[in-house]
Design a protein around this motif. Structure first.
Motif, PDB file in Angstrom:
ATOM      1  N   PHE A 107       0.860  -1.182   0.000  1.00 52.84           N
ATOM      2  CA  PHE A 107       0.000   0.000   0.000  1.00 52.84           C
ATOM      3  C   PHE A 107       0.896   1.231   0.000  1.00 52.84           C
ATOM      4  O   PHE A 107       1.865   1.293   0.772  1.00 52.84           O
ATOM      5  CB  PHE A 107      -0.869  -0.041   1.268  1.00 52.84           C
ATOM      6  CG  PHE A 107      -1.973   0.956   1.300  1.00 52.84           C
ATOM      7  CD1 PHE A 107      -3.089   0.806   0.501  1.00 52.84           C
ATOM      8  CD2 PHE A 107      -1.909   2.043   2.156  1.00 52.84           C
ATOM      9  CE1 PHE A 107      -4.123   1.722   0.545  1.00 52.84           C
ATOM     10  CE2 PHE A 107      -2.939   2.963   2.207  1.00 52.84           C
ATOM     11  CZ  PHE A 107      -4.047   2.809   1.402  1.00 52.84           C
TER      12      PHE A 107
ATOM     13  N   THR B   3     -13.437   4.070   3.925  1.00 51.60           N
ATOM     14  CA  THR B   3     -13.002   3.767   2.556  1.00 51.60           C
ATOM     15  C   THR B   3     -12.204   2.468   2.457  1.00 51.60           C
ATOM     16  O   THR B   3     -11.837   2.052   1.364  1.00 51.60           O
ATOM     17  CB  THR B   3     -12.142   4.927   2.002  1.00 51.60           C
ATOM     18  OG1 THR B   3     -11.181   5.290   2.996  1.00 51.60           O
ATOM     19  CG2 THR B   3     -12.996   6.121   1.635  1.00 51.60           C
ATOM     20  N   HIS B   4     -11.888   1.853   3.602  1.00 44.86           N
ATOM     21  CA  HIS B   4     -11.169   0.569   3.581  1.00 44.86           C
ATOM     22  C   HIS B   4     -11.751  -0.373   4.636  1.00 44.86           C
ATOM     23  O   HIS B   4     -11.960   0.035   5.781  1.00 44.86           O
ATOM     24  CB  HIS B   4      -9.685   0.760   3.923  1.00 44.86           C
ATOM     25  CG  HIS B   4      -8.934   1.674   3.000  1.00 44.86           C
ATOM     26  ND1 HIS B   4      -8.596   1.335   1.713  1.00 44.86           N
ATOM     27  CD2 HIS B   4      -8.438   2.926   3.189  1.00 44.86           C
ATOM     28  CE1 HIS B   4      -7.927   2.334   1.151  1.00 44.86           C
ATOM     29  NE2 HIS B   4      -7.824   3.312   2.026  1.00 44.86           N
TER      30      HIS B   4
ATOM     31  N   ASP C 153     -10.841   7.746   5.193  1.00 45.89           N
ATOM     32  CA  ASP C 153      -9.930   6.698   5.667  1.00 45.89           C
ATOM     33  C   ASP C 153     -10.169   6.310   7.129  1.00 45.89           C
ATOM     34  O   ASP C 153      -9.745   5.227   7.561  1.00 45.89           O
ATOM     35  CB  ASP C 153      -8.477   7.170   5.565  1.00 45.89           C
ATOM     36  CG  ASP C 153      -7.925   7.074   4.151  1.00 45.89           C
ATOM     37  OD1 ASP C 153      -8.495   6.333   3.337  1.00 45.89           O
ATOM     38  OD2 ASP C 153      -6.914   7.743   3.879  1.00 45.89           O
TER      39      ASP C 153
ATOM     40  N   TYR D 175      -2.887  -0.113  10.133  1.00 45.82           N
ATOM     41  CA  TYR D 175      -3.260   0.928   9.173  1.00 45.82           C
ATOM     42  C   TYR D 175      -3.140   2.309   9.826  1.00 45.82           C
ATOM     43  O   TYR D 175      -2.568   3.242   9.251  1.00 45.82           O
ATOM     44  CB  TYR D 175      -4.698   0.692   8.676  1.00 45.82           C
ATOM     45  CG  TYR D 175      -5.161   1.726   7.682  1.00 45.82           C
ATOM     46  CD1 TYR D 175      -4.928   1.557   6.317  1.00 45.82           C
ATOM     47  CD2 TYR D 175      -5.813   2.874   8.095  1.00 45.82           C
ATOM     48  CE1 TYR D 175      -5.329   2.511   5.408  1.00 45.82           C
ATOM     49  CE2 TYR D 175      -6.219   3.832   7.200  1.00 45.82           C
ATOM     50  CZ  TYR D 175      -5.978   3.645   5.850  1.00 45.82           C
ATOM     51  OH  TYR D 175      -6.377   4.619   4.959  1.00 45.82           O
TER      52      TYR D 175
ATOM     53  N   HIS E 246     -12.059  12.373  -0.081  1.00 41.99           N
ATOM     54  CA  HIS E 246     -10.600  12.281   0.042  1.00 41.99           C
ATOM     55  C   HIS E 246     -10.003  12.163  -1.357  1.00 41.99           C
ATOM     56  O   HIS E 246     -10.505  11.395  -2.178  1.00 41.99           O
ATOM     57  CB  HIS E 246     -10.268  11.047   0.893  1.00 41.99           C
ATOM     58  CG  HIS E 246      -8.833  10.868   1.230  1.00 41.99           C
ATOM     59  ND1 HIS E 246      -7.885  11.862   1.118  1.00 41.99           N
ATOM     60  CD2 HIS E 246      -8.160   9.775   1.710  1.00 41.99           C
ATOM     61  CE1 HIS E 246      -6.711  11.398   1.500  1.00 41.99           C
ATOM     62  NE2 HIS E 246      -6.844  10.143   1.860  1.00 41.99           N
TER      63      HIS E 246
ATOM     64  N   HIS F 121      -6.234  11.775   6.515  1.00 49.19           N
ATOM     65  CA  HIS F 121      -4.892  12.187   6.849  1.00 49.19           C
ATOM     66  C   HIS F 121      -4.284  13.143   5.826  1.00 49.19           C
ATOM     67  O   HIS F 121      -3.061  13.386   5.842  1.00 49.19           O
ATOM     68  CB  HIS F 121      -3.991  10.959   7.010  1.00 49.19           C
ATOM     69  CG  HIS F 121      -3.734  10.238   5.717  1.00 49.19           C
ATOM     70  ND1 HIS F 121      -2.482  10.092   5.173  1.00 49.19           N
ATOM     71  CD2 HIS F 121      -4.580   9.684   4.857  1.00 49.19           C
ATOM     72  CE1 HIS F 121      -2.567   9.438   4.037  1.00 49.19           C
ATOM     73  NE2 HIS F 121      -3.825   9.181   3.825  1.00 49.19           N
TER      74      HIS F 121
ATOM     75  N   ASP G 264      -5.990   6.330  -4.210  1.00 46.84           N
ATOM     76  CA  ASP G 264      -6.676   5.045  -3.998  1.00 46.84           C
ATOM     77  C   ASP G 264      -8.197   5.238  -3.976  1.00 46.84           C
ATOM     78  O   ASP G 264      -8.945   4.268  -4.144  1.00 46.84           O
ATOM     79  CB  ASP G 264      -6.186   4.321  -2.733  1.00 46.84           C
ATOM     80  CG  ASP G 264      -6.198   5.165  -1.480  1.00 46.84           C
ATOM     81  OD1 ASP G 264      -6.117   6.398  -1.579  1.00 46.84           O
ATOM     82  OD2 ASP G 264      -6.285   4.589  -0.378  1.00 46.84           O
ATOM     83  N   HIS G 265      -8.633   6.472  -3.795  1.00 47.46           N
ATOM     84  CA  HIS G 265     -10.081   6.763  -3.819  1.00 47.46           C
ATOM     85  C   HIS G 265     -10.476   7.694  -4.957  1.00 47.46           C
ATOM     86  O   HIS G 265     -11.583   7.621  -5.462  1.00 47.46           O
ATOM     87  CB  HIS G 265     -10.532   7.375  -2.493  1.00 47.46           C
ATOM     88  CG  HIS G 265     -10.036   6.603  -1.326  1.00 47.46           C
ATOM     89  ND1 HIS G 265     -10.439   5.309  -1.095  1.00 47.46           N
ATOM     90  CD2 HIS G 265      -9.121   6.891  -0.375  1.00 47.46           C
ATOM     91  CE1 HIS G 265      -9.791   4.854  -0.028  1.00 47.46           C
ATOM     92  NE2 HIS G 265      -8.987   5.787   0.419  1.00 47.46           N
TER      93      HIS G 265
ATOM     94  N   GLU H 126      -6.782  11.244  -2.133  1.00 50.49           N
ATOM     95  CA  GLU H 126      -5.665  10.326  -2.382  1.00 50.49           C
ATOM     96  C   GLU H 126      -6.082   9.361  -3.499  1.00 50.49           C
ATOM     97  O   GLU H 126      -7.228   8.910  -3.555  1.00 50.49           O
ATOM     98  CB  GLU H 126      -5.286   9.563  -1.099  1.00 50.49           C
ATOM     99  CG  GLU H 126      -3.950   8.855  -1.259  1.00 50.49           C
ATOM    100  CD  GLU H 126      -3.309   8.413   0.069  1.00 50.49           C
ATOM    101  OE1 GLU H 126      -3.959   8.547   1.123  1.00 50.49           O
ATOM    102  OE2 GLU H 126      -2.160   7.926   0.027  1.00 50.49           O
TER     103      GLU H 126
END
Ligand code: FEO
Length: 393
Positions: free
Chosen positions: A22, A222-223, A163, A192, A78, A144, A82-83, A80
């Motif tokens: 990740f 989100t995870h 997150d 995490y 968010h 974050h 990954d999203h 980032e």
């Protein structure tokens, strides 16, 4: 197959079992999920997207829920990738979708995706009505990234938390925690948190304070799993981690070339156990990935670090993990340290400097051993372990 998680709310996220690391940093032995949710109300609202590598499957899931209806809104909690990675493609396939975010979201949206139109800016407390559902936005800067926000659905009492409260690990079949055994996720939530959010304890405390005013029945991070029956446990864990509170266990982190520093670590561990400490984690810094070491630094109150002297410095793997630990700004720990050398000691002095840097309470007398263990250094290691055990109790 459509996955409904609450009235009108569908899970359209995906699992990633391909990626090894990740952020190209943190191991994913059980993969990770990128969660996205679609509210199928009078107006349709998508909350976050997924990593662009999974966009094909993602769009199929969206289409299965929409069934020919238009997509009206995308809420970007968010940015980032990954999203946010699929936003450009989403706009391509749904050109009429209005994108909802805050001022900082839109700066990043322009930078990453060159999208500057069809936007609706929201601030703290602003709302969006989709028909039966009414969403309120709460900014969560530095949880974050600076643009992070959360959306709270007053109708379903569902929090879309970005997150926060997320975990590593895919969701295997079920998505709701009520439909699965969640035992293995808790350690992964701590890992995490330590890897991704760890530095930002104060921002996490600020958002928890805001959230305490809401009646939250379901948390959609989100995870990882959607939290319903464990929502209070997830919130309590975040509260504990962001206050840097920890259990009365000990993590021993050491480097060792030929086993001499390792023998010191083993002796200290035996002393801890003999003096009543039941939770002892040990990490050989050349073997354990820093991701897991950081997890245990967040998990336990007692931190013990040992290093041989290597070319007049700390053992390189210990030097590297100390930098990562310091970057997390973990507070309120008891610290014991030890080390060995062959002809001129340096490691123990450097561990003393580290203790000052992180402002942890030095516990017990540090042990410095020349070459291999003898009766004197064995007794000193036993005393160090005992001092830590007593301080913890
Ligand atoms: Fe899951 Fe900060 O991205």
């Amino acid at each position: 197959m459509r996955k409904k998680i609450a009235d009108d709310i569908y899970y359209v996220g995906v699992n990633d079992r391909q990626k090894g690391l990740f952020e190209n940093l943190w191991p994913l032995p059980q993969g990770v999920s990128y969660n996205s949710f679609l509210i199928n109300d009078d107006r349709t609202v998508l909350i976050d997207t997924v990593d662009v590598c999974y966009s094909d499957l993602f769009f199929k899931k969206i289409e299965a829920v929409l069934n020919g209806r238009p997509l009206d809104y995308l809420i970007v909690n968010h940015m980032e990738p990954d999203h946010a990675g699929s936003i450009r493609l989403l706009r391509h396939f749904y050109p009429g979708v209005q994108i909802i975010g805050n001022k900082q979201t839109f700066t990043m949206l322009a930078g990453y995706h060159n999208i500057t139109e069809g936007l609706r800016e929201v601030k703290e407390g602003d709302t969006l009505e989709s028909g039966k559902h009414r969403l309120t936005f709460h900014t969560a800067p530095m949880v974050h990234w600076p643009e992070v926000m959360m959306a709270y659905d007053e109708t379903g009492k569902v929090l879309f938390s970005a997150d926060a409260f997320g975990t590593y690990g895919t969701v295997n079949g079920a998505v709701l925690d009520t439909e699965m055994n969640v035992a293995h996720y808790w350690d992964e939530m701590i890992r995490y948190y330590a890897n991704i959010v760890g530095k930002y304890g104060n921002p996490v405390q600020r958002i928890l304070k805001k959230l305490s005013a809401l009646d939250i029945q379901t948390i959609c991070s989100t995870h990882g799993p959607v939290w319903r029956e464990n929502k209070d446990k997830a919130i309590a864990l975040y509260d504990q981690l962001s206050r840097y509170e920890s259990g009365n266990g000990v993590v021993i982190i050491y480097g060792s070339m030929y086993g001499n520093t390792e023998q010191m670590a083993e002796t200290i561990a035996c002393s801890l156990a003999a003096n009543g400490i039941k939770e002892i984690a040990m990490h050989h810094a050349s073997k354990s990935h820093s991701s897991y070491i950081l997890r245990d630094v967040f998990k336990y109150k007692g931190i013990m670090i040992g290093s041989p002297t290597y070319n007049g410095q700390l053992f390189p793997e210990i030097d590297a993990i100390l930098k990562k630990i310091a970057a997390c700004e973990v507070k309120n720990r008891l610290f014991g340290y030890f080390g060995s050398f062959t002809w001129a000691g340096a490691a123990v002095k450097r561990l003393a400097a580290f203790a000052e840097e992180v402002q942890w309470k030095v516990t017990g007398d540090p042990v410095e051993q020349k070459q291999s263990m003898n009766n004197e250094t064995e007794a000193q290691c036993l005393a160090l372990g005992k001092a830590m055990a007593q301080a913890l109790q």
